[in-house]
Design an enzyme around this catalytic site. Structure first.
Site, PDB file in Angstrom:
ATOM      1  N   CYS A 138       0.829  -1.196   0.000  1.00  0.00           N
ATOM      2  CA  CYS A 138       0.000   0.000   0.000  1.00  0.00           C
ATOM      3  C   CYS A 138       0.874   1.260   0.000  1.00  0.00           C
ATOM      4  CB  CYS A 138      -1.004  -0.025   1.153  1.00  0.00           C
ATOM      5  SG  CYS A 138      -2.365   1.157   0.935  1.00  0.00           S
ATOM      6  N   HIS A 141      -3.617  -5.286   0.603  1.00  0.00           N
ATOM      7  CA  HIS A 141      -3.174  -5.611   1.966  1.00  0.00           C
ATOM      8  C   HIS A 141      -3.343  -7.098   2.280  1.00  0.00           C
ATOM      9  CE1 HIS A 141      -2.376  -1.664   3.826  1.00  0.00           C
ATOM     10  NE2 HIS A 141      -3.377  -1.195   3.092  1.00  0.00           N
ATOM     11  N   GLU A 187      -1.898  -8.632   4.556  1.00  0.00           N
ATOM     12  CA  GLU A 187      -1.749  -8.796   6.010  1.00  0.00           C
ATOM     13  C   GLU A 187      -3.036  -8.489   6.773  1.00  0.00           C
ATOM     14  OE1 GLU A 187      -0.891  -4.368   5.551  1.00  0.00           O
ATOM     15  OE2 GLU A 187      -0.975  -6.188   4.328  1.00  0.00           O
TER      16      GLU A 187
END
Length: 230
Positions: free
Chosen positions: A92, A179, A181
């Site tokens: 990002c 993302h 994660e």
């Protein structure tokens, strides 16, 4: 492998207390065989030298790469110094700051916020990809790369994000706008924390109930880190 995490932001409010901070999320994403060492670059924490770790991850951030913040130019300089000395992965904001460090440009997008689950078509090839034709991953951004960095190639894109995943030809570097994660519960909590700024928070929340490809993308990063240098 000990991966350096260049921390450029924290989850808003009390979300870190509930879900952990970004280094903890990446440690969980990478899994066994990896350790992480965090450096909060926003307060001047830096590795002793660029080759102190074999690889780095640059996290997401509420900041924009164009913001007048004292740590952004040093971060770009560190990334340029690390070129070829360590593997780089940007997520990002990390994707965006890598693009700027290596000759691209980032702007606040006229398309507005991207949130929830979005699907990216995998259009490129790399030895550490898993053969996917598309991936569906949480996103949370309003800035985008608008000029592709030289010596990079597009691996994945969507109608919303043209430069969704970039791989660099002149160094071992990979970056992505989404993302991997973000677990769904955290992605939902983040949307709720930003609800007043988002145009269609309910649709974004509903999208997160669907299946995602976070583990597939985690596999990309693991294999990229473990791949022998050419």
């Amino acid at each position: 492998m000990n991966v350096g995490i260049l921390v450029t932001g924290r989850p808003p409010g009390d979300l870190a207390g509930t879900f952990g901070d970004y280094p903890a999320m990446f440690a969980k994403l990478l899994g066994p065989g990896f350790e992480v060492t965090a450096y909060d670059v926003t307060v001047g924490e830096w590795p002793e030298r660029p080759d102190a770790h074999p690889a780095y991850i640059v996290t997401g951030s509420p900041a924009g790469v164009y913001d007048d913040l004292p740590w952004i130019e040093p971060l770009k300089a560190f990334l340029r110094e690390a070129k070829g000395a360590a593997k780089l992965v940007g997520i990002c904001f990390g994707h965006q700051v890598m693009a700027e460090a290596f000759g691209g440009r980032v702007e606040k997008s006229e398309k507005g916020w991207g949130v929830g689950l979005q699907t990216y078509d995998v259009t490129g090839a790399a030895p550490w990809l898993g053969g996917e034709r598309s991936v569906t991953i949480p996103v949370s951004h309003q800035d985008q790369v608008v000029v592709q960095p030289p010596q990079s190639r597009i691996l994945a894109a969507s109608d919303f994000t043209r430069y969704g995943v970039l791989a660099y030809e002149d160094q071992p570097a990979l970056s992505m706008q989404f993302h991997p994660e973000f677990e769904p519960a955290f992605a939902k909590a983040l949307i709720e924390a930003r609800r007043e700024r988002l145009p269609d928070a309910d649709a974004a929340l509903a999208s997160l109930a669907g299946p995602d490809d976070r583990e597939r993308v985690a596999g990309w990063i693991r294999r990229f880190f473990k791949e022998e240098a050419a």
